[in-house]
Write a protein that holds these residues in place. Structure first.
Motif, PDB file in Angstrom:
ATOM      1  N   THR A 186       0.621  -1.138   0.005  1.00 12.97           N
ATOM      2  CA  THR A 186      -0.157  -0.021  -0.076  1.00 12.97           C
ATOM      3  C   THR A 186       0.634   1.367   0.065  1.00 12.97           C
ATOM      4  O   THR A 186       0.322   2.441  -0.349  1.00 12.97           O
ATOM      5  CB  THR A 186      -1.078   0.044   1.434  1.00 12.97           C
ATOM      6  OG1 THR A 186      -0.200   0.051   2.293  1.00 12.97           O
ATOM      7  CG2 THR A 186      -1.839  -1.184   1.196  1.00 12.97           C
ATOM      8  N   THR A 193      -4.447  -1.146   6.336  1.00 12.75           N
ATOM      9  CA  THR A 193      -4.979  -0.895   5.032  1.00 12.75           C
ATOM     10  C   THR A 193      -4.332  -1.844   4.083  1.00 12.75           C
ATOM     11  O   THR A 193      -3.350  -2.473   4.371  1.00 12.75           O
ATOM     12  CB  THR A 193      -4.433   0.588   4.400  1.00 12.75           C
ATOM     13  OG1 THR A 193      -2.984   0.803   4.241  1.00 12.75           O
ATOM     14  CG2 THR A 193      -4.896   1.795   5.083  1.00 12.75           C
ATOM     15  N   ARG A 195      -4.415  -3.355  -0.197  1.00 13.32           N
ATOM     16  CA  ARG A 195      -4.602  -3.164  -1.804  1.00 13.32           C
ATOM     17  C   ARG A 195      -4.555  -4.343  -2.548  1.00 13.32           C
ATOM     18  O   ARG A 195      -3.749  -5.156  -2.433  1.00 13.32           O
ATOM     19  CB  ARG A 195      -3.563  -2.232  -2.142  1.00 13.32           C
ATOM     20  CG  ARG A 195      -3.220  -1.862  -3.746  1.00 13.32           C
ATOM     21  CD  ARG A 195      -2.161  -0.749  -3.938  1.00 13.32           C
ATOM     22  NE  ARG A 195      -1.907  -0.479  -5.224  1.00 13.32           N
ATOM     23  CZ  ARG A 195      -0.817  -0.723  -5.975  1.00 13.32           C
ATOM     24  NH1 ARG A 195       0.417  -0.706  -5.007  1.00 13.32           N
ATOM     25  NH2 ARG A 195      -0.464  -0.223  -6.990  1.00 13.32           N
ATOM     26  N   TYR A 211      -8.058  -2.460  -6.323  1.00 10.64           N
ATOM     27  CA  TYR A 211      -8.855  -1.985  -5.233  1.00 10.64           C
ATOM     28  C   TYR A 211      -8.104  -1.599  -4.245  1.00 10.64           C
ATOM     29  O   TYR A 211      -7.047  -2.419  -3.656  1.00 10.64           O
ATOM     30  CB  TYR A 211      -9.606  -3.097  -4.941  1.00 10.64           C
ATOM     31  CG  TYR A 211     -10.597  -2.802  -3.618  1.00 10.64           C
ATOM     32  CD1 TYR A 211     -11.871  -2.297  -4.002  1.00 10.64           C
ATOM     33  CD2 TYR A 211     -10.166  -3.251  -2.399  1.00 10.64           C
ATOM     34  CE1 TYR A 211     -12.671  -2.224  -2.667  1.00 10.64           C
ATOM     35  CE2 TYR A 211     -10.947  -3.070  -1.453  1.00 10.64           C
ATOM     36  CZ  TYR A 211     -12.175  -2.471  -1.435  1.00 10.64           C
ATOM     37  OH  TYR A 211     -13.180  -2.387  -0.415  1.00 10.64           O
ATOM     38  N   THR A 212      -8.479  -0.335  -3.400  1.00 14.77           N
ATOM     39  CA  THR A 212      -7.640  -0.015  -2.359  1.00 14.77           C
ATOM     40  C   THR A 212      -8.795   0.003  -0.988  1.00 14.77           C
ATOM     41  O   THR A 212     -10.078   0.542  -1.356  1.00 14.77           O
ATOM     42  CB  THR A 212      -7.102   1.415  -2.302  1.00 14.77           C
ATOM     43  OG1 THR A 212      -7.992   2.474  -2.592  1.00 14.77           O
ATOM     44  CG2 THR A 212      -6.099   1.159  -3.416  1.00 14.77           C
ATOM     45  N   SER A 213      -8.423  -0.382   0.189  1.00 12.68           N
ATOM     46  CA  SER A 213      -9.386  -0.399   1.054  1.00 12.68           C
ATOM     47  C   SER A 213      -9.580   1.228   1.899  1.00 12.68           C
ATOM     48  O   SER A 213     -10.529   1.223   2.395  1.00 12.68           O
ATOM     49  CB  SER A 213      -8.722  -1.089   2.402  1.00 12.68           C
ATOM     50  OG  SER A 213      -7.608  -0.628   2.903  1.00 12.68           O
ATOM     51  N   ILE A 214      -8.808   1.955   1.172  1.00 17.03           N
ATOM     52  CA  ILE A 214      -9.097   3.393   1.637  1.00 17.03           C
ATOM     53  C   ILE A 214     -10.163   4.035   0.739  1.00 17.03           C
ATOM     54  O   ILE A 214     -10.877   4.576   1.678  1.00 17.03           O
ATOM     55  CB  ILE A 214      -7.781   4.168   1.448  1.00 17.03           C
ATOM     56  CG1 ILE A 214      -6.540   3.703   2.257  1.00 17.03           C
ATOM     57  CG2 ILE A 214      -7.841   5.678   1.563  1.00 17.03           C
ATOM     58  CD1 ILE A 214      -5.107   4.444   1.900  1.00 17.03           C
ATOM     59  N   THR A 215     -10.279   3.995  -0.457  1.00 14.55           N
ATOM     60  CA  THR A 215     -11.450   4.339  -1.239  1.00 14.55           C
ATOM     61  C   THR A 215     -12.495   3.391  -1.304  1.00 14.55           C
ATOM     62  O   THR A 215     -13.730   3.868  -1.466  1.00 14.55           O
ATOM     63  CB  THR A 215     -10.853   4.759  -2.574  1.00 14.55           C
ATOM     64  OG1 THR A 215     -10.408   3.455  -3.280  1.00 14.55           O
ATOM     65  CG2 THR A 215      -9.527   5.684  -2.655  1.00 14.55           C
ATOM     66  N   GLY A 216     -12.132   2.119  -1.093  1.00 12.62           N
ATOM     67  CA  GLY A 216     -13.347   1.041  -1.455  1.00 12.62           C
ATOM     68  C   GLY A 216     -13.947   0.961  -2.670  1.00 12.62           C
ATOM     69  O   GLY A 216     -14.927   0.514  -2.829  1.00 12.62           O
ATOM     70  N   GLN A 217     -12.926   1.370  -3.641  1.00 15.45           N
ATOM     71  CA  GLN A 217     -13.248   1.309  -5.153  1.00 15.45           C
ATOM     72  C   GLN A 217     -12.397   0.593  -5.769  1.00 15.45           C
ATOM     73  O   GLN A 217     -11.115   0.658  -5.484  1.00 15.45           O
ATOM     74  CB  GLN A 217     -13.869   2.893  -5.506  1.00 15.45           C
ATOM     75  CG  GLN A 217     -14.822   3.461  -4.780  1.00 15.45           C
ATOM     76  CD  GLN A 217     -15.019   4.846  -5.400  1.00 15.45           C
ATOM     77  OE1 GLN A 217     -14.267   5.390  -6.197  1.00 15.45           O
ATOM     78  NE2 GLN A 217     -16.226   5.469  -4.870  1.00 15.45           N
ATOM     79  N   TRP A 218     -12.986   0.351  -7.153  1.00 14.59           N
ATOM     80  CA  TRP A 218     -11.936  -0.223  -8.238  1.00 14.59           C
ATOM     81  C   TRP A 218     -11.531   0.762  -9.245  1.00 14.59           C
ATOM     82  O   TRP A 218     -12.402   1.701  -9.521  1.00 14.59           O
ATOM     83  CB  TRP A 218     -12.414  -1.471  -8.707  1.00 14.59           C
ATOM     84  CG  TRP A 218     -12.801  -2.732  -8.075  1.00 14.59           C
ATOM     85  CD1 TRP A 218     -13.810  -3.121  -7.317  1.00 14.59           C
ATOM     86  CD2 TRP A 218     -11.681  -3.699  -8.010  1.00 14.59           C
ATOM     87  NE1 TRP A 218     -13.313  -4.423  -6.544  1.00 14.59           N
ATOM     88  CE2 TRP A 218     -12.164  -4.596  -7.138  1.00 14.59           C
ATOM     89  CE3 TRP A 218     -10.425  -3.827  -8.451  1.00 14.59           C
ATOM     90  CZ2 TRP A 218     -11.687  -6.064  -6.801  1.00 14.59           C
ATOM     91  CZ3 TRP A 218      -9.848  -5.245  -7.902  1.00 14.59           C
ATOM     92  CH2 TRP A 218     -10.389  -6.110  -7.269  1.00 14.59           C
ATOM     93  N   ASN A 219     -10.435   0.761  -9.741  1.00 16.43           N
ATOM     94  CA  ASN A 219     -10.111   1.410 -10.916  1.00 16.43           C
ATOM     95  C   ASN A 219      -9.157   0.968 -11.860  1.00 16.43           C
ATOM     96  O   ASN A 219      -8.473  -0.153 -11.327  1.00 16.43           O
ATOM     97  CB  ASN A 219      -9.313   2.819 -10.457  1.00 16.43           C
ATOM     98  CG  ASN A 219      -8.112   2.847  -9.764  1.00 16.43           C
ATOM     99  OD1 ASN A 219      -7.982   2.358  -8.632  1.00 16.43           O
ATOM    100  ND2 ASN A 219      -7.022   3.016 -10.618  1.00 16.43           N
TER     101      ASN A 219
END
Length: 426
Positions: A186, A193, A195, A211-219
Protein backbone atom coordinates in the motif's frame (compact mmCIF):
# COMPACT_ATOMS: atom_id res chain seq x y z
CA UNK A 1 10.79 -0.99 71.67
CA UNK A 2 9.04 -0.72 68.34
CA UNK A 3 11.15 -0.33 65.23
CA UNK A 4 11.07 3.13 63.68
CA UNK A 5 8.75 3.51 60.72
CA UNK A 6 10.50 3.36 57.34
CA UNK A 7 10.99 6.69 55.64
CA UNK A 8 8.19 7.73 53.31
CA UNK A 9 9.28 7.38 49.69
CA UNK A 10 9.21 10.34 47.40
CA UNK A 11 5.64 10.38 45.95
CA UNK A 12 6.97 11.50 42.58
CA UNK A 13 9.33 8.51 42.49
CA UNK A 14 6.44 6.18 43.29
CA UNK A 15 4.47 7.62 40.39
CA UNK A 16 7.27 7.03 37.89
CA UNK A 17 8.33 3.60 39.14
CA UNK A 18 5.62 1.60 37.32
CA UNK A 19 6.50 3.31 34.06
CA UNK A 20 10.17 2.50 34.52
CA UNK A 21 9.29 -1.08 35.35
CA UNK A 22 7.27 -1.41 32.15
CA UNK A 23 10.12 0.01 30.13
CA UNK A 24 12.57 -2.44 31.66
CA UNK A 25 10.21 -5.33 31.04
CA UNK A 26 9.79 -4.23 27.43
CA UNK A 27 13.57 -4.30 26.99
CA UNK A 28 13.68 -7.80 28.46
CA UNK A 29 10.82 -9.06 26.32
CA UNK A 30 12.37 -7.66 23.17
CA UNK A 31 15.49 -9.71 23.86
CA UNK A 32 13.61 -13.00 23.99
CA UNK A 33 14.73 -15.01 20.97
CA UNK A 34 11.41 -16.19 19.50
CA UNK A 35 7.75 -15.31 19.25
CA UNK A 36 6.97 -18.51 21.18
CA UNK A 37 8.93 -17.17 24.15
CA UNK A 38 6.97 -13.91 24.00
CA UNK A 39 3.68 -15.80 23.84
CA UNK A 40 4.61 -17.87 26.91
CA UNK A 41 5.65 -14.72 28.80
CA UNK A 42 2.33 -13.05 28.03
CA UNK A 43 0.47 -16.00 29.54
CA UNK A 44 2.41 -15.90 32.80
CA UNK A 45 0.63 -12.94 34.40
CA UNK A 46 -1.77 -10.11 33.61
CA UNK A 47 0.86 -7.36 33.84
CA UNK A 48 3.11 -9.14 31.33
CA UNK A 49 0.15 -9.67 29.03
CA UNK A 50 -0.79 -5.99 29.26
CA UNK A 51 2.70 -4.89 28.24
CA UNK A 52 3.13 -7.43 25.45
CA UNK A 53 -0.28 -6.82 23.85
CA UNK A 54 0.15 -3.06 23.83
CA UNK A 55 0.07 -1.82 20.23
CA UNK A 56 3.30 0.19 20.54
CA UNK A 57 5.20 -2.80 21.95
CA UNK A 58 3.87 -5.11 19.24
CA UNK A 59 5.04 -2.72 16.54
CA UNK A 60 8.46 -2.55 18.16
CA UNK A 61 8.60 -6.32 18.52
CA UNK A 62 7.58 -6.96 14.91
CA UNK A 63 10.22 -4.56 13.64
CA UNK A 64 12.88 -6.64 15.39
CA UNK A 65 11.40 -10.13 15.00
CA UNK A 66 10.03 -10.97 11.55
CA UNK A 67 6.88 -13.10 11.67
CA UNK A 68 7.60 -16.84 11.56
CA UNK A 69 6.28 -19.18 8.89
CA UNK A 70 3.27 -20.86 10.48
CA UNK A 71 2.20 -23.08 7.58
CA UNK A 72 0.37 -22.98 4.28
CA UNK A 73 -3.09 -21.80 3.30
CA UNK A 74 -4.34 -24.13 0.59
CA UNK A 75 -7.40 -24.75 -1.51
CA UNK A 76 -9.33 -26.41 1.31
CA UNK A 77 -7.83 -25.17 4.56
CA UNK A 78 -4.69 -24.47 6.56
CA UNK A 79 -1.79 -26.88 7.00
CA UNK A 80 0.37 -25.89 10.01
CA UNK A 81 4.08 -26.44 10.32
CA UNK A 82 4.80 -29.77 11.99
CA UNK A 83 7.62 -30.93 14.28
CA UNK A 84 10.56 -30.66 14.10
CA UNK A 85 9.98 -27.30 12.36
CA UNK A 86 10.83 -24.50 14.82
CA UNK A 87 7.37 -22.91 14.34
CA UNK A 88 5.44 -26.12 15.04
CA UNK A 89 4.23 -25.13 18.53
CA UNK A 90 3.17 -21.66 17.42
CA UNK A 91 1.58 -23.06 14.27
CA UNK A 92 -0.51 -25.52 16.27
CA UNK A 93 -1.79 -22.74 18.53
CA UNK A 94 -2.49 -20.58 15.51
CA UNK A 95 -4.39 -23.34 13.70
CA UNK A 96 -6.56 -23.91 16.79
CA UNK A 97 -7.40 -20.21 17.08
CA UNK A 98 -7.95 -19.35 13.41
CA UNK A 99 -10.82 -20.25 11.10
CA UNK A 100 -9.55 -21.31 7.70
CA UNK A 101 -12.93 -22.68 6.68
CA UNK A 102 -13.89 -19.00 6.35
CA UNK A 103 -17.28 -19.81 7.85
CA UNK A 104 -17.55 -16.25 9.19
CA UNK A 105 -17.53 -14.79 5.64
CA UNK A 106 -21.09 -14.57 4.25
CA UNK A 107 -21.84 -16.99 1.43
CA UNK A 108 -21.52 -15.40 -1.99
CA UNK A 109 -24.24 -15.30 -4.58
CA UNK A 110 -22.83 -18.46 -6.21
CA UNK A 111 -23.31 -20.43 -2.97
CA UNK A 112 -19.89 -22.02 -3.44
CA UNK A 113 -17.03 -22.17 -0.88
CA UNK A 114 -14.49 -19.39 -0.54
CA UNK A 115 -10.95 -20.32 -1.62
CA UNK A 116 -7.67 -18.43 -1.09
CA UNK A 117 -5.87 -16.64 -3.89
CA UNK A 118 -3.20 -14.80 -1.90
CA UNK A 119 -1.97 -14.18 1.64
CA UNK A 120 -0.22 -11.11 2.99
CA UNK A 121 0.17 -9.41 6.38
CA UNK A 122 -2.15 -11.92 8.05
CA UNK A 123 -4.92 -11.31 5.52
CA UNK A 124 -6.31 -13.85 3.08
CA UNK A 125 -7.65 -12.83 -0.32
CA UNK A 126 -10.63 -15.08 -1.11
CA UNK A 127 -12.55 -15.84 -4.28
CA UNK A 128 -15.98 -17.32 -4.85
CA UNK A 129 -16.90 -18.45 -8.37
CA UNK A 130 -19.70 -20.46 -9.98
CA UNK A 131 -19.15 -24.20 -10.11
CA UNK A 132 -19.86 -24.57 -13.81
CA UNK A 133 -18.08 -22.18 -16.14
CA UNK A 134 -18.89 -21.84 -19.84
CA UNK A 135 -16.43 -23.55 -22.19
CA UNK A 136 -13.41 -21.29 -22.47
CA UNK A 137 -10.19 -21.45 -24.40
CA UNK A 138 -8.45 -20.55 -21.15
CA UNK A 139 -7.56 -23.24 -18.63
CA UNK A 140 -9.38 -22.82 -15.32
CA UNK A 141 -10.36 -19.26 -16.19
CA UNK A 142 -13.28 -17.29 -14.77
CA UNK A 143 -15.08 -14.44 -16.47
CA UNK A 144 -14.46 -11.22 -14.58
CA UNK A 145 -18.18 -10.53 -14.33
CA UNK A 146 -18.57 -13.75 -12.27
CA UNK A 147 -15.72 -13.15 -9.85
CA UNK A 148 -16.60 -12.44 -6.22
CA UNK A 149 -13.85 -11.44 -3.81
CA UNK A 150 -13.38 -10.93 -0.10
CA UNK A 151 -10.48 -10.14 2.23
CA UNK A 152 -10.51 -11.68 5.69
CA UNK A 153 -8.48 -12.11 8.87
CA UNK A 154 -8.78 -15.77 10.01
CA UNK A 155 -7.70 -14.92 13.56
CA UNK A 156 -10.02 -12.00 14.35
CA UNK A 157 -12.70 -13.40 11.99
CA UNK A 158 -13.15 -9.99 10.46
CA UNK A 159 -13.75 -9.59 6.74
CA UNK A 160 -14.53 -7.16 3.98
CA UNK A 161 -16.57 -8.12 0.93
CA UNK A 162 -15.08 -6.39 -2.10
CA UNK A 163 -17.49 -4.85 -4.58
CA UNK A 164 -17.60 -6.39 -8.03
CA UNK A 165 -15.49 -4.63 -10.61
CA UNK A 166 -17.91 -2.05 -12.07
CA UNK A 167 -19.49 -2.85 -15.39
CA UNK A 168 -18.36 0.47 -16.85
CA UNK A 169 -14.73 -0.52 -16.19
CA UNK A 170 -15.14 -4.06 -17.48
CA UNK A 171 -17.00 -2.84 -20.56
CA UNK A 172 -13.92 -1.02 -21.80
CA UNK A 173 -12.46 -4.44 -22.68
CA UNK A 174 -14.76 -7.26 -23.80
CA UNK A 175 -14.84 -10.83 -22.44
CA UNK A 176 -12.18 -10.39 -19.78
CA UNK A 177 -11.18 -13.45 -17.76
CA UNK A 178 -9.28 -13.77 -14.50
CA UNK A 179 -5.52 -13.83 -15.07
CA UNK A 180 -4.27 -13.37 -11.53
CA UNK A 181 -5.09 -11.91 -8.13
CA UNK A 182 -2.69 -10.70 -5.48
CA UNK A 183 -2.14 -8.27 -2.65
CA UNK A 184 0.08 -5.30 -3.43
CA UNK A 185 2.00 -3.05 -1.03
CA UNK A 186 0.00 0.00 0.00
CA UNK A 187 2.87 2.36 0.64
CA UNK A 188 0.99 3.36 3.79
CA UNK A 189 0.29 1.64 7.09
CA UNK A 190 -0.20 -1.99 6.06
CA UNK A 191 -1.49 -2.81 9.52
CA UNK A 192 -4.77 -1.08 8.70
CA UNK A 193 -4.89 -0.77 4.89
CA UNK A 194 -4.61 -3.17 1.98
CA UNK A 195 -4.56 -3.12 -1.79
CA UNK A 196 -5.67 -5.81 -4.24
CA UNK A 197 -4.64 -6.08 -7.89
CA UNK A 198 -6.77 -8.12 -10.27
CA UNK A 199 -5.21 -9.02 -13.60
CA UNK A 200 -7.62 -9.84 -16.42
CA UNK A 201 -7.12 -10.60 -20.09
CA UNK A 202 -8.79 -11.36 -23.39
CA UNK A 203 -7.30 -12.15 -26.79
CA UNK A 204 -5.97 -8.65 -27.34
CA UNK A 205 -5.53 -6.95 -23.97
CA UNK A 206 -4.16 -7.45 -20.48
CA UNK A 207 -5.69 -5.15 -17.88
CA UNK A 208 -4.71 -4.49 -14.25
CA UNK A 209 -7.55 -3.43 -11.94
CA UNK A 210 -6.79 -2.02 -8.50
CA UNK A 211 -8.84 -1.94 -5.31
CA UNK A 212 -7.76 -0.06 -2.20
CA UNK A 213 -9.34 -0.35 1.23
CA UNK A 214 -8.96 3.42 1.66
CA UNK A 215 -11.33 4.36 -1.16
CA UNK A 216 -13.30 1.10 -1.28
CA UNK A 217 -13.39 1.35 -5.07
CA UNK A 218 -11.90 -0.27 -8.17
CA UNK A 219 -10.03 1.56 -10.90
CA UNK A 220 -7.97 0.58 -13.94
CA UNK A 221 -4.31 0.60 -12.97
CA UNK A 222 -2.71 -0.25 -16.32
CA UNK A 223 -3.45 -1.79 -19.69
CA UNK A 224 -1.30 -3.61 -22.24
CA UNK A 225 -2.14 -4.68 -25.78
CA UNK A 226 -1.04 -8.21 -26.61
CA UNK A 227 -1.88 -11.10 -28.88
CA UNK A 228 -2.47 -14.16 -26.73
CA UNK A 229 -1.65 -17.22 -28.86
CA UNK A 230 -4.57 -19.38 -27.76
CA UNK A 231 -3.85 -23.00 -28.51
CA UNK A 232 -0.13 -22.47 -27.96
CA UNK A 233 -0.24 -21.53 -24.33
CA UNK A 234 -2.79 -20.57 -21.72
CA UNK A 235 -2.59 -18.03 -18.91
CA UNK A 236 -0.94 -19.38 -15.81
CA UNK A 237 -3.43 -17.38 -13.65
CA UNK A 238 -3.52 -19.14 -10.26
CA UNK A 239 -0.62 -21.43 -11.17
CA UNK A 240 1.70 -18.49 -11.80
CA UNK A 241 4.65 -17.17 -9.89
CA UNK A 242 4.99 -13.52 -9.01
CA UNK A 243 7.62 -11.36 -7.38
CA UNK A 244 7.31 -7.90 -5.91
CA UNK A 245 10.34 -5.63 -5.89
CA UNK A 246 9.35 -3.30 -3.07
CA UNK A 247 12.27 -0.95 -3.56
CA UNK A 248 11.67 -0.31 -7.26
CA UNK A 249 7.94 -0.93 -7.13
CA UNK A 250 7.84 -3.61 -9.82
CA UNK A 251 5.85 -6.82 -10.13
CA UNK A 252 7.16 -9.76 -12.15
CA UNK A 253 5.33 -12.88 -13.16
CA UNK A 254 5.27 -15.54 -15.83
CA UNK A 255 3.19 -15.17 -18.98
CA UNK A 256 1.89 -18.11 -21.02
CA UNK A 257 5.08 -18.31 -23.03
CA UNK A 258 7.99 -19.46 -20.90
CA UNK A 259 10.53 -17.19 -22.60
CA UNK A 260 8.71 -14.04 -21.45
CA UNK A 261 8.01 -12.28 -18.18
CA UNK A 262 5.26 -9.79 -17.54
CA UNK A 263 6.32 -6.66 -15.64
CA UNK A 264 4.07 -4.11 -13.97
CA UNK A 265 5.96 -0.97 -13.04
CA UNK A 266 4.27 0.29 -9.90
CA UNK A 267 5.72 3.77 -10.33
CA UNK A 268 4.83 4.51 -13.94
CA UNK A 269 1.80 2.16 -13.82
CA UNK A 270 2.85 0.55 -17.11
CA UNK A 271 2.66 -3.08 -18.15
CA UNK A 272 5.26 -4.64 -20.39
CA UNK A 273 6.30 -8.06 -21.65
CA UNK A 274 10.04 -8.68 -21.68
CA UNK A 275 11.92 -11.55 -23.27
CA UNK A 276 13.88 -13.41 -20.62
CA UNK A 277 16.30 -15.02 -23.14
CA UNK A 278 15.97 -18.36 -21.33
CA UNK A 279 14.62 -20.37 -24.26
CA UNK A 280 18.14 -21.57 -25.08
CA UNK A 281 18.26 -23.52 -21.81
CA UNK A 282 16.70 -26.96 -21.50
CA UNK A 283 14.42 -26.04 -18.64
CA UNK A 284 12.10 -28.50 -16.96
CA UNK A 285 8.36 -28.15 -17.52
CA UNK A 286 7.44 -29.74 -14.17
CA UNK A 287 6.77 -26.93 -11.77
CA UNK A 288 6.50 -23.24 -12.42
CA UNK A 289 9.43 -20.84 -12.47
CA UNK A 290 9.87 -19.00 -9.18
CA UNK A 291 10.66 -15.30 -9.29
CA UNK A 292 12.06 -13.67 -6.17
CA UNK A 293 13.98 -10.60 -5.21
CA UNK A 294 17.61 -11.43 -4.60
CA UNK A 295 19.82 -10.26 -1.78
CA UNK A 296 21.28 -7.39 -3.82
CA UNK A 297 17.83 -6.11 -4.77
CA UNK A 298 17.69 -7.56 -8.29
CA UNK A 299 15.10 -10.07 -9.40
CA UNK A 300 16.10 -13.73 -9.64
CA UNK A 301 14.32 -16.63 -11.30
CA UNK A 302 14.58 -20.33 -10.47
CA UNK A 303 13.64 -23.18 -12.81
CA UNK A 304 13.47 -26.84 -11.71
CA UNK A 305 15.94 -29.19 -13.37
CA UNK A 306 15.63 -32.96 -13.92
CA UNK A 307 12.15 -33.11 -12.38
CA UNK A 308 10.86 -36.64 -11.93
CA UNK A 309 14.00 -38.08 -13.43
CA UNK A 310 16.40 -40.65 -12.06
CA UNK A 311 18.96 -38.18 -10.82
CA UNK A 312 18.88 -35.40 -8.21
CA UNK A 313 16.55 -32.47 -8.76
CA UNK A 314 18.28 -29.11 -8.70
CA UNK A 315 17.27 -25.57 -9.57
CA UNK A 316 18.66 -23.35 -12.30
CA UNK A 317 19.30 -19.90 -10.90
CA UNK A 318 19.22 -16.84 -13.17
CA UNK A 319 19.82 -13.24 -12.19
CA UNK A 320 18.65 -10.13 -13.93
CA UNK A 321 21.43 -8.17 -15.59
CA UNK A 322 20.29 -4.62 -16.23
CA UNK A 323 21.81 -1.52 -17.71
CA UNK A 324 18.79 0.63 -16.91
CA UNK A 325 17.42 0.39 -20.43
CA UNK A 326 15.28 -2.00 -22.40
CA UNK A 327 18.07 -4.53 -22.97
CA UNK A 328 17.66 -6.27 -19.62
CA UNK A 329 18.75 -9.90 -19.77
CA UNK A 330 18.71 -12.89 -17.49
CA UNK A 331 22.06 -14.55 -16.92
CA UNK A 332 22.67 -18.09 -15.68
CA UNK A 333 24.18 -17.76 -12.22
CA UNK A 334 24.53 -21.25 -10.76
CA UNK A 335 22.78 -24.48 -9.88
CA UNK A 336 21.11 -24.75 -6.49
CA UNK A 337 21.63 -28.28 -5.21
CA UNK A 338 18.86 -30.00 -3.28
CA UNK A 339 18.95 -33.32 -1.37
CA UNK A 340 19.07 -35.99 -4.02
CA UNK A 341 16.68 -38.51 -2.47
CA UNK A 342 13.63 -36.41 -3.44
CA UNK A 343 11.89 -35.36 -6.62
CA UNK A 344 10.68 -31.79 -6.33
CA UNK A 345 7.93 -29.61 -7.71
CA UNK A 346 8.09 -25.83 -7.39
CA UNK A 347 5.14 -24.19 -5.60
CA UNK A 348 5.90 -20.55 -4.93
CA UNK A 349 8.26 -17.99 -3.47
CA UNK A 350 8.02 -15.25 -0.85
CA UNK A 351 10.22 -13.27 1.50
CA UNK A 352 13.50 -14.82 0.36
CA UNK A 353 12.21 -18.39 0.47
CA UNK A 354 11.31 -20.93 -2.20
CA UNK A 355 8.54 -23.42 -1.47
CA UNK A 356 8.77 -26.93 -2.86
CA UNK A 357 6.80 -30.14 -2.87
CA UNK A 358 8.95 -33.25 -2.50
CA UNK A 359 8.45 -36.98 -2.69
CA UNK A 360 11.03 -39.68 -2.06
CA UNK A 361 12.25 -41.11 -5.33
CA UNK A 362 11.54 -44.72 -4.35
CA UNK A 363 7.91 -43.73 -3.61
CA UNK A 364 7.36 -41.73 -6.76
CA UNK A 365 5.52 -44.57 -8.49
CA UNK A 366 2.44 -43.60 -6.44
CA UNK A 367 2.26 -40.23 -8.13
CA UNK A 368 -0.81 -39.70 -10.30
CA UNK A 369 -0.96 -37.12 -13.07
CA UNK A 370 -4.65 -36.62 -12.33
CA UNK A 371 -3.82 -35.76 -8.74
CA UNK A 372 -1.25 -33.24 -9.89
CA UNK A 373 -3.83 -31.40 -11.97
CA UNK A 374 -6.66 -31.39 -9.44
CA UNK A 375 -6.02 -29.24 -6.40
CA UNK A 376 -9.10 -30.61 -4.65
CA UNK A 377 -8.47 -34.36 -5.23
CA UNK A 378 -7.88 -36.43 -2.11
CA UNK A 379 -5.38 -39.24 -2.33
CA UNK A 380 -5.86 -42.65 -0.80
CA UNK A 381 -4.08 -43.77 2.34
CA UNK A 382 -1.86 -45.95 0.16
CA UNK A 383 -0.46 -42.90 -1.58
CA UNK A 384 3.08 -41.89 -0.61
CA UNK A 385 3.69 -39.06 1.82
CA UNK A 386 4.09 -35.68 0.19
CA UNK A 387 6.54 -33.41 1.97
CA UNK A 388 6.47 -29.63 1.72
CA UNK A 389 9.67 -27.64 2.14
CA UNK A 390 10.96 -24.12 2.47
CA UNK A 391 14.36 -23.24 0.99
CA UNK A 392 16.17 -20.22 2.45
CA UNK A 393 18.00 -18.40 -0.35
CA UNK A 394 20.41 -16.73 2.08
CA UNK A 395 21.51 -19.82 3.95
CA UNK A 396 20.64 -22.53 1.36
CA UNK A 397 18.88 -24.37 4.20
CA UNK A 398 16.06 -26.73 3.23
CA UNK A 399 13.46 -27.21 6.00
CA UNK A 400 10.54 -29.61 6.02
CA UNK A 401 7.42 -27.63 6.92
CA UNK A 402 4.76 -30.34 6.89
CA UNK A 403 3.79 -33.73 5.46
CA UNK A 404 0.49 -34.51 3.76
CA UNK A 405 -1.06 -37.08 1.48
CA UNK A 406 -2.10 -34.35 -0.90
CA UNK A 407 -0.53 -32.94 -4.04
CA UNK A 408 -0.90 -29.18 -4.31
CA UNK A 409 0.16 -27.05 -7.25
CA UNK A 410 -0.31 -23.85 -5.28
CA UNK A 411 0.20 -23.10 -1.59
CA UNK A 412 0.24 -19.72 0.09
CA UNK A 413 2.81 -19.39 2.88
CA UNK A 414 1.31 -17.83 5.99
CA UNK A 415 3.67 -15.68 8.04
CA UNK A 416 2.24 -14.32 11.24
CA UNK A 417 1.83 -14.47 14.98
CA UNK A 418 -0.60 -16.44 17.10
CA UNK A 419 -2.73 -14.83 19.82
CA UNK A 420 -2.02 -12.76 21.82
CA UNK A 421 0.65 -11.35 19.50
CA UNK A 422 -1.75 -11.07 16.56
CA UNK A 423 -3.84 -7.95 16.13
CA UNK A 424 -6.87 -7.59 13.85
CA UNK A 425 -5.80 -6.59 10.35
CA UNK A 426 -9.24 -5.63 9.06
Amino acid sequence: MASPAPPIADPQALETLPCLTDELLEEIFLRLPTAADIARASASCTSFCRIITDRSFLRWFRAIHPPPLLGFAAYEGFHPAQPPHPSATLASAFADAADFSYSFVPTGRWLTPWHPRDVRQGRVLLECTPECQPALEYFDAVFLRDLELAVCDPISRRYRLLPRIPKQLRAQHKSLVDYGLFFAPTGEDEETTFRVVCMACNKTNLVAFEYTSITGQWNILACLSWRCPLGIGTPYNRYSSSCVDYEKGCFYWVVPWRNNFLVLDGLSMKLSIVNNNLAKYDLCESGMPLIVRGGDGTAEVFFPADCFGDGPTDLFRFTKQTDGGSSDEWKFENMVSLPSQYNYFTLGAADGFLFLRGILQDQHSGYSSEDSLDNSAHLSLESPDVEYFSFDLKTSELKKVCVMKRYFHTLYPFYGYPPPLAEPTI
